[in-house]
Design an enzyme around this catalytic site. Structure first.
Site, PDB file in Angstrom:
ATOM      1  N   PRO A   1      -7.382  -1.010   2.597  1.00 54.02           N
ATOM      2  CA  PRO A   1      -8.347  -2.079   2.911  1.00 54.02           C
ATOM      3  C   PRO A   1      -9.767  -1.515   3.019  1.00 54.02           C
ATOM      4  O   PRO A   1      -9.995  -0.560   3.753  1.00 54.02           O
ATOM      5  CB  PRO A   1      -7.885  -2.612   4.272  1.00 54.02           C
ATOM      6  N   GLU A   2     -10.669  -2.064   2.258  1.00 55.19           N
ATOM      7  CA  GLU A   2     -12.071  -1.672   2.367  1.00 55.19           C
ATOM      8  C   GLU A   2     -12.816  -2.804   3.077  1.00 55.19           C
ATOM      9  O   GLU A   2     -12.207  -3.786   3.495  1.00 55.19           O
ATOM     10  CB  GLU A   2     -12.638  -1.389   0.969  1.00 55.19           C
TER      11      GLU A   2
ATOM     12  N   HIS B   1       8.024  -1.863   9.849  1.00 57.33           N
ATOM     13  CA  HIS B   1       6.570  -1.628   9.786  1.00 57.33           C
ATOM     14  C   HIS B   1       5.739  -2.668  10.541  1.00 57.33           C
ATOM     15  O   HIS B   1       4.519  -2.593  10.538  1.00 57.33           O
ATOM     16  CB  HIS B   1       6.038  -1.543   8.343  1.00 57.33           C
TER      17      HIS B   1
ATOM     18  N   ARG C   1       2.025   2.895   6.703  1.00 55.97           N
ATOM     19  CA  ARG C   1       1.652   4.322   6.768  1.00 55.97           C
ATOM     20  C   ARG C   1       1.143   4.739   8.148  1.00 55.97           C
ATOM     21  O   ARG C   1       0.871   5.903   8.376  1.00 55.97           O
ATOM     22  CB  ARG C   1       0.639   4.633   5.661  1.00 55.97           C
TER      23      ARG C   1
END
Ligand SMILES: [Zn+2]
Length: 270
Positions: A2-3, A91, A109
């Site tokens: 994600p930016e 997750h 992650r």
């Protein structure tokens, strides 16, 4: 990853569901994110009302009376609104509960963050030294010209330096440089004021267009399968090595710069 646009789209997507609402519970299934979720997080946030939902760089700040909840999506995180109860999947590490709905952080992650900051979050160590916001008025041709003087580095590295300006990640740096006709290796200290102006405009336009493109995926934040709120975009140079430039037809080149892949057109960018 994600930016800035994805984070801003996330902020806008969840805002209607959390603004003015009181946090009634927190469920932490796995606290081992980039930093450990505080053990006493429930005691800190339950009963707090979200007064404002802000973005600073790639951090989402839930501003409450006693402080702010700081959330970062890391490399692979996403937030979505769910109904309570709703069985978590692998997750789905943290739920922030607001009565009958909740905000669920999914982060395969585990590079994301869920932290609490007492008082002014902008003084938190993670945020205190962040550069200026690229979509603010402070990010101007004058600013870029000033901060590039004396910098013997390629302009792309400076543009991606979060201590100078936040949230211009690799994709958007590549795209903005192409749009401005500036080569990624162009020496920062030799950029003319005019080229600085073109680059600032290109950065803002690129980010605004990405946010607008993602607006159509806003519904994905609600009752979705939560796979992601990200979106495919039409890039000029990013990830297009050897493909023809969309403007001049020359082959797009790729080079390593500061450990990141830099894509450019040697005909369009100087
Ligand atoms: Zn070209």
């Amino acid at each position: 990853m994600p930016e800035l646009p994805e984070v801003e789209i996330t902020r806008r997507g969840i805002e209607p569901f959390v603004l003015g609402k009181t946090i009634t519970g927190v469920a932490v299934r796995n606290p081992n994110l980039r930093q450990r979720v505080p053990r006493n997080i429930a005691r800190l946030v339950v009963g707090q009302r979200v007064k404002r939902l802000r973005r600073r760089g790639k951090y989402i700040l839930f501003e409450c009376d006693a402080g702010s909840l700081i959330v970062h999506l890391g490399m692979s995180g996403s937030l979505r609104v769910i109904e309570v109860p709703s069985a978590p999947r692998k997750h789905d590490h943290v739920d922030l509960v607001f009565g009958r709905s909740a905000l669920r952080l999914r982060d395969p992650r585990r590079f994301g963050l869920v932290l609490w900051s007492r008082g002014d979050a902008s003084r938190h160590p993670l945020l205190a030294r962040l550069g200026i916001e690229p979509l603010s008025e402070e990010f101007s041709a004058e600013f870029l010209h000033r901060v590039t003087r004396g910098r013997h580095v390629g302009i792309k590295q400076l543009l991606m330096n979060a201590a100078v300006v936040v949230g211009v990640g690799n994709i958007y740096a590549n795209e903005s440089l192409f749009k401005a006709g500036v080569h990624p290796r162009a020496r920062a200290d030799r950029l003319s004021r005019e080229r600085c102006a073109r680059l600032v405009t290109a950065v803002k336009e690129t980010l605004v267009a990405a946010i607008a493109a993602g607006g159509s995926s806003l519904r994905d934040f609600v009752h979705s399968d939560g796979s992601s709120g990200y979106f495919q975009q039409h890039y000029y140079v990013y990830d297009r090595a050897t493909l023809p430039c969309r403007v001049c037809g020359a082959g797009i080149r790729v080079t390593r710069l500061g450990q990141r892949s830099s894509f450019y057109c040697s005909a369009c960018q100087r």
